[in-house]
Scaffold this motif. Sequence first.
Motif, PDB file in Angstrom:
ATOM      1  N   TRP A 174      -7.099   7.279   3.961  1.00 47.46           N
ATOM      2  CA  TRP A 174      -6.271   6.332   3.216  1.00 47.46           C
ATOM      3  C   TRP A 174      -4.856   6.877   3.086  1.00 47.46           C
ATOM      4  O   TRP A 174      -4.658   8.095   2.974  1.00 47.46           O
ATOM      5  CB  TRP A 174      -6.868   6.092   1.835  1.00 47.46           C
ATOM      6  CG  TRP A 174      -8.027   5.145   1.839  1.00 47.46           C
ATOM      7  CD1 TRP A 174      -8.922   4.954   2.840  1.00 47.46           C
ATOM      8  CD2 TRP A 174      -8.404   4.255   0.783  1.00 47.46           C
ATOM      9  NE1 TRP A 174      -9.850   4.007   2.492  1.00 47.46           N
ATOM     10  CE2 TRP A 174      -9.558   3.559   1.227  1.00 47.46           C
ATOM     11  CE3 TRP A 174      -7.904   3.989  -0.477  1.00 47.46           C
ATOM     12  CZ2 TRP A 174     -10.193   2.610   0.446  1.00 47.46           C
ATOM     13  CZ3 TRP A 174      -8.538   3.042  -1.255  1.00 47.46           C
ATOM     14  CH2 TRP A 174      -9.667   2.356  -0.801  1.00 47.46           C
ATOM     15  N   PRO A 175      -3.841   6.000   3.084  1.00 44.97           N
ATOM     16  CA  PRO A 175      -2.467   6.498   2.920  1.00 44.97           C
ATOM     17  C   PRO A 175      -2.199   7.074   1.540  1.00 44.97           C
ATOM     18  O   PRO A 175      -1.339   7.938   1.395  1.00 44.97           O
ATOM     19  CB  PRO A 175      -1.611   5.248   3.177  1.00 44.97           C
ATOM     20  CG  PRO A 175      -2.518   4.101   2.867  1.00 44.97           C
ATOM     21  CD  PRO A 175      -3.888   4.545   3.263  1.00 44.97           C
ATOM     22  N   GLN A 177      -0.316   8.178  -6.625  1.00 37.86           N
ATOM     23  CA  GLN A 177      -1.493   8.066  -5.785  1.00 37.86           C
ATOM     24  C   GLN A 177      -2.196   6.718  -5.923  1.00 37.86           C
ATOM     25  O   GLN A 177      -3.150   6.449  -5.191  1.00 37.86           O
ATOM     26  CB  GLN A 177      -2.495   9.175  -6.136  1.00 37.86           C
ATOM     27  CG  GLN A 177      -1.901  10.566  -6.101  1.00 37.86           C
ATOM     28  CD  GLN A 177      -2.736  11.569  -6.854  1.00 37.86           C
ATOM     29  OE1 GLN A 177      -3.878  11.286  -7.216  1.00 37.86           O
ATOM     30  NE2 GLN A 177      -2.181  12.737  -7.095  1.00 37.86           N
ATOM     31  N   LEU A 178      -1.745   5.887  -6.823  1.00 38.66           N
ATOM     32  CA  LEU A 178      -2.463   4.655  -7.153  1.00 38.66           C
ATOM     33  C   LEU A 178      -2.113   3.533  -6.180  1.00 38.66           C
ATOM     34  O   LEU A 178      -0.965   3.383  -5.779  1.00 38.66           O
ATOM     35  CB  LEU A 178      -2.120   4.236  -8.579  1.00 38.66           C
ATOM     36  CG  LEU A 178      -3.130   3.366  -9.323  1.00 38.66           C
ATOM     37  CD1 LEU A 178      -4.407   4.150  -9.572  1.00 38.66           C
ATOM     38  CD2 LEU A 178      -2.542   2.900 -10.643  1.00 38.66           C
ATOM     39  N   LEU A 179      -3.119   2.758  -5.805  1.00 39.56           N
ATOM     40  CA  LEU A 179      -2.926   1.544  -5.022  1.00 39.56           C
ATOM     41  C   LEU A 179      -3.011   0.347  -5.965  1.00 39.56           C
ATOM     42  O   LEU A 179      -4.095   0.002  -6.430  1.00 39.56           O
ATOM     43  CB  LEU A 179      -3.984   1.424  -3.923  1.00 39.56           C
ATOM     44  CG  LEU A 179      -3.930   2.475  -2.811  1.00 39.56           C
ATOM     45  CD1 LEU A 179      -5.044   2.248  -1.815  1.00 39.56           C
ATOM     46  CD2 LEU A 179      -2.585   2.469  -2.116  1.00 39.56           C
ATOM     47  N   PRO A 180      -1.896  -0.301  -6.281  1.00 38.77           N
ATOM     48  CA  PRO A 180      -1.913  -1.382  -7.272  1.00 38.77           C
ATOM     49  C   PRO A 180      -2.618  -2.611  -6.731  1.00 38.77           C
ATOM     50  O   PRO A 180      -2.733  -2.819  -5.515  1.00 38.77           O
ATOM     51  CB  PRO A 180      -0.423  -1.641  -7.519  1.00 38.77           C
ATOM     52  CG  PRO A 180       0.239  -1.232  -6.249  1.00 38.77           C
ATOM     53  CD  PRO A 180      -0.554  -0.073  -5.719  1.00 38.77           C
ATOM     54  N   ARG A 205       0.832  -1.201   0.000  1.00 38.24           N
ATOM     55  CA  ARG A 205       0.000   0.000   0.000  1.00 38.24           C
ATOM     56  C   ARG A 205       0.867   1.251   0.000  1.00 38.24           C
ATOM     57  O   ARG A 205       0.423   2.309  -0.483  1.00 38.24           O
ATOM     58  CB  ARG A 205      -0.936   0.013   1.210  1.00 38.24           C
ATOM     59  CG  ARG A 205      -1.845  -1.207   1.356  1.00 38.24           C
ATOM     60  CD  ARG A 205      -2.682  -1.425   0.112  1.00 38.24           C
ATOM     61  NE  ARG A 205      -2.028  -2.304  -0.849  1.00 38.24           N
ATOM     62  CZ  ARG A 205      -2.486  -2.500  -2.084  1.00 38.24           C
ATOM     63  NH1 ARG A 205      -3.580  -1.897  -2.489  1.00 38.24           N
ATOM     64  NH2 ARG A 205      -1.842  -3.309  -2.910  1.00 38.24           N
ATOM     65  N   VAL A 206       2.054   1.170   0.528  1.00 36.03           N
ATOM     66  CA  VAL A 206       3.044   2.244   0.491  1.00 36.03           C
ATOM     67  C   VAL A 206       4.411   1.603   0.309  1.00 36.03           C
ATOM     68  O   VAL A 206       4.580   0.395   0.476  1.00 36.03           O
ATOM     69  CB  VAL A 206       3.026   3.103   1.790  1.00 36.03           C
ATOM     70  CG1 VAL A 206       1.738   3.875   1.937  1.00 36.03           C
ATOM     71  CG2 VAL A 206       3.247   2.222   3.016  1.00 36.03           C
ATOM     72  N   PHE A 256      -7.165  -4.898   4.687  1.00 33.27           N
ATOM     73  CA  PHE A 256      -7.977  -5.539   3.648  1.00 33.27           C
ATOM     74  C   PHE A 256      -8.910  -4.544   2.970  1.00 33.27           C
ATOM     75  O   PHE A 256      -9.243  -4.717   1.801  1.00 33.27           O
ATOM     76  CB  PHE A 256      -8.779  -6.681   4.272  1.00 33.27           C
ATOM     77  CG  PHE A 256      -9.580  -7.478   3.275  1.00 33.27           C
ATOM     78  CD1 PHE A 256      -8.962  -8.100   2.207  1.00 33.27           C
ATOM     79  CD2 PHE A 256     -10.953  -7.592   3.402  1.00 33.27           C
ATOM     80  CE1 PHE A 256      -9.693  -8.827   1.275  1.00 33.27           C
ATOM     81  CE2 PHE A 256     -11.694  -8.318   2.487  1.00 33.27           C
ATOM     82  CZ  PHE A 256     -11.068  -8.933   1.418  1.00 33.27           C
ATOM     83  N   GLU A 257      -9.337  -3.499   3.669  1.00 33.74           N
ATOM     84  CA  GLU A 257     -10.181  -2.483   3.040  1.00 33.74           C
ATOM     85  C   GLU A 257      -9.429  -1.699   1.977  1.00 33.74           C
ATOM     86  O   GLU A 257     -10.044  -1.133   1.071  1.00 33.74           O
ATOM     87  CB  GLU A 257     -10.716  -1.526   4.108  1.00 33.74           C
ATOM     88  CG  GLU A 257     -11.725  -2.170   5.054  1.00 33.74           C
ATOM     89  CD  GLU A 257     -12.174  -1.222   6.146  1.00 33.74           C
ATOM     90  OE1 GLU A 257     -11.644  -0.078   6.179  1.00 33.74           O
ATOM     91  OE2 GLU A 257     -13.031  -1.600   6.954  1.00 33.74           O
TER      92      GLU A 257
END
Length: 378
Positions: free
Chosen positions: A172-173, A215-218, A85-86, A328-329
């Motif tokens: 959200w991060p 900014q994208l969460l893959p 996530r990061v 998980f969210e």
Amino acid sequence: MPLQIPHPNTPLHLYRHLLREASYLPPLCRPWIASRIQTRYRDCQHTKDPKHYVKEAHHYLRYLRSANTGHVDRLLHLCYLATGRVGKRRRQLATLFLSKRPPENTASLESDAPSNDRPSKGPSKTPVPTLHEKSSPEAAEEGRGPDWLDNWAVDKLHAVAASQVEHQGGDWPQAMRRSYDPKRALPTENAFGRPFPKKVARNKLKRHYASVLKQLLPPLPQGEWDRLRDLANGAEGTENEMTVPPRRVVARPMSEEPRDRDPEDWDWGWDWVQYVTKPVRAVERKNSRKMKSLTGEPDQDPRGQGRPIGVRLMRSRKIRRGIYGRVFELANTMTQNPRSGKWTVTWGSSERKLSKPTATDLGIFQGVDNSGKLVAPA
């Protein structure tokens, strides 16, 4: 208390302490953090001046100790690092799932290759064609050289960005802006009402997609996403992964401080020089509620300053709901429809199950039905 362990002095001893602290982390982030510690140590092992890396390693050792004592935000950040996530793994997952796939067969390779009969729209002086340029028909059609944007699948980026804008929350991060579509975000004309040159328009497009990728969460692999779902929902067989391994006993010296020595030679553990040369707030900052989980300094005042800020007792329920459920969210997976070719992004959502009432709790609701109305006596 694990934070009362003194910091090591040599780099090898520091490396062992880092690996020891990583072994006490939850199973979700333990393998990734341990592998990163090993990789970073091997990269910095033969440097000429390792003072900067040693100082940085001491910082991360305090960070790991604070997370192991129950600091929720720091433990959650370590899980974000492990799930991509990061940090570094986020960029690795983006490269793995959001880049263009190589041609699967010879027919698709020949269809993607630009034709030599097609006239060039660019200037006469063009660079020498390379293998990467032959696999980029968009660059050949526009009469320009290949760049890094040709390696990314724009349709995948749009699918994940649109889904993230719809599902993201304020905490959200990585928060995606709503202007992810370049057709709406980028201007088509300059201040004089003229269209931009091709190179300027291409540079604006690359800067726009660079900001979108930040900014994208893959998406995660399907197997890892399923495992994270089982952990967040408390599926059967995940009970062992909800508990943190117990910490081993801290080693103690073989002999205590001899009492037959002169009291002037005893180490009382109080540095009066610091209180004389520095302000009290600077000396006692490490004992504050905010810094106590990082420093591990005990309170000199018997009354103490209170419980450290952000530290919770990490039981299995807290780990499942506050850590695994939260991660998980923010986790997603992506599938493609074989007929239409469109991409579907699925996000995780933890199931909050109510605990079963005890016999004492059921006694409160005797004489009423499920809707709360009184039941007439028989």
